[in-house]
Design an enzyme around this catalytic site. Structure first.
Site, PDB file in Angstrom:
ATOM      1  CD  GLU A 207      -5.888  -3.977  -6.398  1.00  9.83           C
ATOM      2  OE1 GLU A 207      -6.485  -4.255  -5.351  1.00  9.83           O
ATOM      3  OE2 GLU A 207      -4.694  -3.644  -6.408  1.00  9.83           O
TER       4      GLU A 207
ATOM      5  CE  LYS B  26      -4.510   1.096   2.015  1.00  6.61           C
ATOM      6  NZ  LYS B  26      -5.230   1.261   0.753  1.00  6.61           N
TER       7      LYS B  26
HETATM    8  N1  PLP Z   1      -6.948  -2.698  -3.253  1.00  6.20           N
HETATM    9  C1  PLP Z   1      -6.517  -1.444  -3.169  1.00  6.20           C
HETATM   10  C2  PLP Z   1      -5.716  -0.894  -4.272  1.00  6.20           C
HETATM   11  C3  PLP Z   1      -6.846  -0.675  -2.046  1.00  6.20           C
HETATM   12  O1  PLP Z   1      -6.444   0.591  -1.940  1.00  6.20           O
HETATM   13  C4  PLP Z   1      -7.624  -1.237  -1.011  1.00  6.20           C
HETATM   14  C5  PLP Z   1      -7.934  -0.475   0.179  1.00  6.20           C
HETATM   15  O2  PLP Z   1      -7.321  -0.592   1.202  1.00  6.20           O
HETATM   16  C6  PLP Z   1      -8.044  -2.562  -1.163  1.00  6.20           C
HETATM   17  C7  PLP Z   1      -7.683  -3.262  -2.290  1.00  6.20           C
HETATM   18  C8  PLP Z   1      -8.852  -3.217  -0.110  1.00  6.20           C
HETATM   19  O3  PLP Z   1      -8.094  -3.610   0.988  1.00  6.20           O
HETATM   20  P1  PLP Z   1      -8.701  -3.694   2.418  1.00  6.20           P
HETATM   21  O4  PLP Z   1      -9.882  -4.594   2.350  1.00  6.20           O
HETATM   22  O5  PLP Z   1      -7.639  -4.254   3.265  1.00  6.20           O
HETATM   23  O6  PLP Z   1      -9.099  -2.313   2.815  1.00  6.20           O
HETATM   24  C1  COI Z   2      -9.294   1.696   2.048  1.00  7.20           C
HETATM   25  O1  COI Z   2     -10.232   1.038   1.636  1.00  7.20           O
HETATM   26  O2  COI Z   2      -8.992   1.739   3.252  1.00  7.20           O
HETATM   27  C2  COI Z   2      -8.454   2.449   1.148  1.00  7.20           C
HETATM   28  O3  COI Z   2      -7.343   2.722   1.500  1.00  7.20           O
HETATM   29  C3  COI Z   2      -8.994   2.811  -0.152  1.00  7.20           C
HETATM   30  C4  COI Z   2      -8.841   4.233  -0.565  1.00  7.20           C
HETATM   31  C5  COI Z   2      -9.640   5.208   0.198  1.00  7.20           C
HETATM   32  C6  COI Z   2      -7.464   4.644  -0.871  1.00  7.20           C
END
Ligand code: PLP
Ligand code: COI
Length: 342
Positions: free
Chosen positions: A220, A184
């Site tokens: 994604e 991330k």
């Molecule tokens: N993919 C991306 C590129 C994201 O920014 C996020 C957000 O966090 C996700 C997937 C989903 O991840 P999570 O379910 O851990 O928030």
């Molecule tokens: C999240 O779902 O927590 C993300 O980071 C997505 C976005 C707001 C960057």
């Protein structure tokens, strides 16, 4: 003091809160945890975060439950993922106990901003780490700042749990085949802005990215993972260029608990013509149903939801996830951290 916001109509925006929590890394070790009431960071203009993109972040949420308790969802997973992101771009990994303490402290100190039960809103927690050393050579910093800020949020897509249309656009990749997609890293989001804005201008809620090497498989969906339901099976891309989503992982577990088969595998673009339901899933997106996927390069439309309604399995999974987060149903997998005394 209680906070009066229009809780049920919050968007996914930034609302200032009272405090943030900070910790600095220098001389090879992490320092004391500090509480700040300033929204400003003082940093050197030659910091590596500003020049060479040494920036990583996380996103997780706290919820006020049916029983009045405050629950943070799966914070250990986010602690692990930010360590993986740090290692990925040569930053100092934040120890799990510091991450945990700071996240809980940030929620506790801003308790008046936790949306009430029933509002549909939550407290979004945004931990971030930046390279602070002043240098001009391209190499990792030796000083870092880790911070946790919070802000109350409503749904990421303004439609909430209503199906939206997304698009495939081959002109842009957000990450490289063996690049930073699995972490991330702020730069991934910078790389997604041009395509994202074009998609929004055309009326789509997000871009469905394809694998950057062959452009053959689904990767994604903007800032979220993608899943689909095909013949009753939960399918989701297995790919080295996507972020391992905590939400997706949780939905896969909940699906298995419900007796739904789960397959993490390649999904070809052609297969989008055979799916019965689809959604974008993530902390911000939760599980946002998809109505149509428009492949802009060959003008093909994959109609996922002909009646414009969320699919039954997506709805069941969404409701179950929410129920666990809000303490309406038992937390069978011990995913929640209860914040005491708020
Ligand atoms: N993919 C991306 C590129 C994201 O920014 C996020 C957000 O966090 C996700 C997937 C989903 O991840 P999570 O379910 O851990 O928030
Ligand atoms: C999240 O779902 O927590 C993300 O980071 C997505 C976005 C707001 C960057």
């Amino acid at each position: 003091m209680n906070t009066e916001l229009d809780w049920s109509n919050l968007s996914f925006g930034y609302i200032p809160t009272d405090y943030n929590v900070r910790c600095r890394y220098s001389n090879g070790k992490w320092g004391e945890i500090e509480v700040s009431s300033s929204e400003i960071i003082n940093m050197h203009m030659a910091a590596t975060a500003l020049h060479y993109g040494q920036e990583i972040f996380e996103g997780l949420k706290a919820f006020r439950g049916k029983d009045g308790k405050v629950r943070i969802f799966r914070l250990e997973e986010n602690a692990k993922r930010i360590q993986s992101s740090a290692t990925g771009i040569k930053m100092a990994p934040v120890p799990e106990d510091i991450f945990r303490k700071m996240v809980i402290e940030a929620v506790r100190l801003n308790a008046r901003f936790i949306p009430p039960y029933g509002s549909g809103a939550s407290l979004y927690i945004r931990p971030l780490e930046i390279g602070m050393s002043a240098q001009i050579g391209v190499h990792p910093a030796s000083e870092y700042l880790f911070m946790v800020m919070v802000t109350p949020v409503g749904p990421y897509f303004k439609e909430g749990f209503r199906p939206t249309n997304i698009c495939i656009m081959r002109e842009f990749d957000r990450v490289a085949p063996k690049g930073t997609g699995r972490w991330k890293v702020g730069g991934n989001y910078a790389a997604s802005l041009e395509a994202g804005e074009r998609a929004h201008e055309l009326g789509y809620s997000a871009v469905l990215y394809l694998d950057p090497k062959e452009k053959k498989y689904v990767d994604e969906c903007g800032p979220a993972n993608f899943f689909a339901i095909k013949d009753g099976v939960y399918i989701t891309p297995a790919s080295e260029s996507i972020l391992p989503s905590v939400t997706n992982k949780s939905l896969m577990t909940l699906a298995e608990d419900m007796g739904i088969k789960v397959e993490a595998r390649h999904i070809t673009v052609d297969e989008l013509g055979e799916i019965d339901e689809a959604a974008a899933c993530g902390t911000a997106a939760v599980a946002s149903p998809i109505a149509e996927i428009h492949d802009l390069d060959n003008d093909t439309k994959y109609i996922v939801s002909p009646d414009g309604e969320p699919g039954p399995i997506t709805t069941k999974l969404y409701n179950k996830l929410r129920a666990v987060q809000l303490g309406e149903e038992p937390d069978e997998h011990s995913w929640n951290t209860i914040v005491e005394g708020v």
